[in-house]
Write a protein that holds these residues in place. Structure first.
Motif, PDB file in Angstrom:
ATOM      1  N   ASP A   1      -5.492  -0.587   9.878  1.00  0.00           N
ATOM      2  CA  ASP A   1      -6.419   0.541   9.926  1.00  0.00           C
ATOM      3  C   ASP A   1      -7.793   0.019  10.339  1.00  0.00           C
ATOM      4  O   ASP A   1      -7.912  -1.065  10.891  1.00  0.00           O
TER       5      ASP A   1
ATOM      6  N   TRP B   1       0.844  -1.191   0.000  1.00  0.00           N
ATOM      7  CA  TRP B   1       0.000   0.000   0.000  1.00  0.00           C
ATOM      8  C   TRP B   1       0.877   1.238   0.000  1.00  0.00           C
ATOM      9  O   TRP B   1       2.000   1.202   0.476  1.00  0.00           O
TER      10      TRP B   1
ATOM     11  N   TYR C   1      -2.389   9.728   7.497  1.00  0.00           N
ATOM     12  CA  TYR C   1      -3.248   8.545   7.604  1.00  0.00           C
ATOM     13  C   TYR C   1      -3.006   7.867   8.952  1.00  0.00           C
ATOM     14  O   TYR C   1      -1.879   7.527   9.299  1.00  0.00           O
TER      15      TYR C   1
ATOM     16  N   LEU D   1       0.400   5.088   1.507  1.00  0.00           N
ATOM     17  CA  LEU D   1      -0.500   5.881   2.344  1.00  0.00           C
ATOM     18  C   LEU D   1      -0.058   7.337   2.365  1.00  0.00           C
ATOM     19  O   LEU D   1       1.133   7.642   2.380  1.00  0.00           O
TER      20      LEU D   1
ATOM     21  N   HIS E   1     -12.734   8.843   3.188  1.00  0.00           N
ATOM     22  CA  HIS E   1     -11.279   8.664   3.090  1.00  0.00           C
ATOM     23  C   HIS E   1     -10.498   9.966   3.277  1.00  0.00           C
ATOM     24  O   HIS E   1      -9.272   9.946   3.189  1.00  0.00           O
TER      25      HIS E   1
END
Length: 158
Positions: free
Chosen positions: A80, A58, A64, A60, A125
């Motif tokens: 998360d 991922w 985050y 980020l 998000h």
């Protein structure tokens, strides 16, 4: 009532196990916040294993929020609100509290409470900096500097 030693030991063992399971629920919020970090850099890679030679799972963005699940040297195994994500290099994280919007959208309000004026809309998000908390509300700041209050249940982080 008399207990035989083995039965008494089992009861103590069960009590200790119950206390160990309940400890995170009884711990103050500040102690639990230490189990969170946020991304410090503009974009940080989350890797499959705790090494820079490992595959990137991922990417980020700054701020985050992540829950620390394990520490290994300078690496953190993190997750998360949905799942465990992988490993991130600890120096690329910060202890600055952030939240991510988990609902489709969330009202940003002038003060904590649904009776107060809406000053903006947060999108799913979107990452916001946590400035404070009051009950079920968090005072947050958007990337552009706008501040307001959002219902915690519509976000995840600390």
């Amino acid at each position: 009532m008399s207990f035989t030693l083995p039965r008494f030991a089992r009861l103590l063992s069960l009590s200790a196990a119950s206390l160990a399971l309940a400890a995170p629920l009884l711990a103050p919020a500040s102690a639990q916040a230490r189990d969170f970090v946020s991304i410090k850099g503009n974009v940080v890679n989350v890797r499959e294993k705790p090494t820079t030679r490992s595959d990137t799972l991922w990417e980020l963005a700054r701020g985050y929020p992540l829950k620390v699940r394990e520490r290994r040297g300078k690496w953190l195994r993190v997750g998360d609100y949905e799942a465990t994500l992988g490993w991130v290099f600890a120096p690329l994280t910060t202890s600055a509290p952030h939240r991510v919007v988990t609902s489709r959208s969330a009202n940003l309000r002038e003060k904590p409470g649904t009776q107060h004026r809406v000053v903006g809309k947060l999108e799913q998000h979107e990452i916001v900096r946590t400035l404070g908390q009051q009950g079920t509300w968090a005072r947050v700041q958007r990337e552009g500097g706008q501040t307001g209050w959002v219902a915690k249940r519509l976000t995840w982080g600390w």
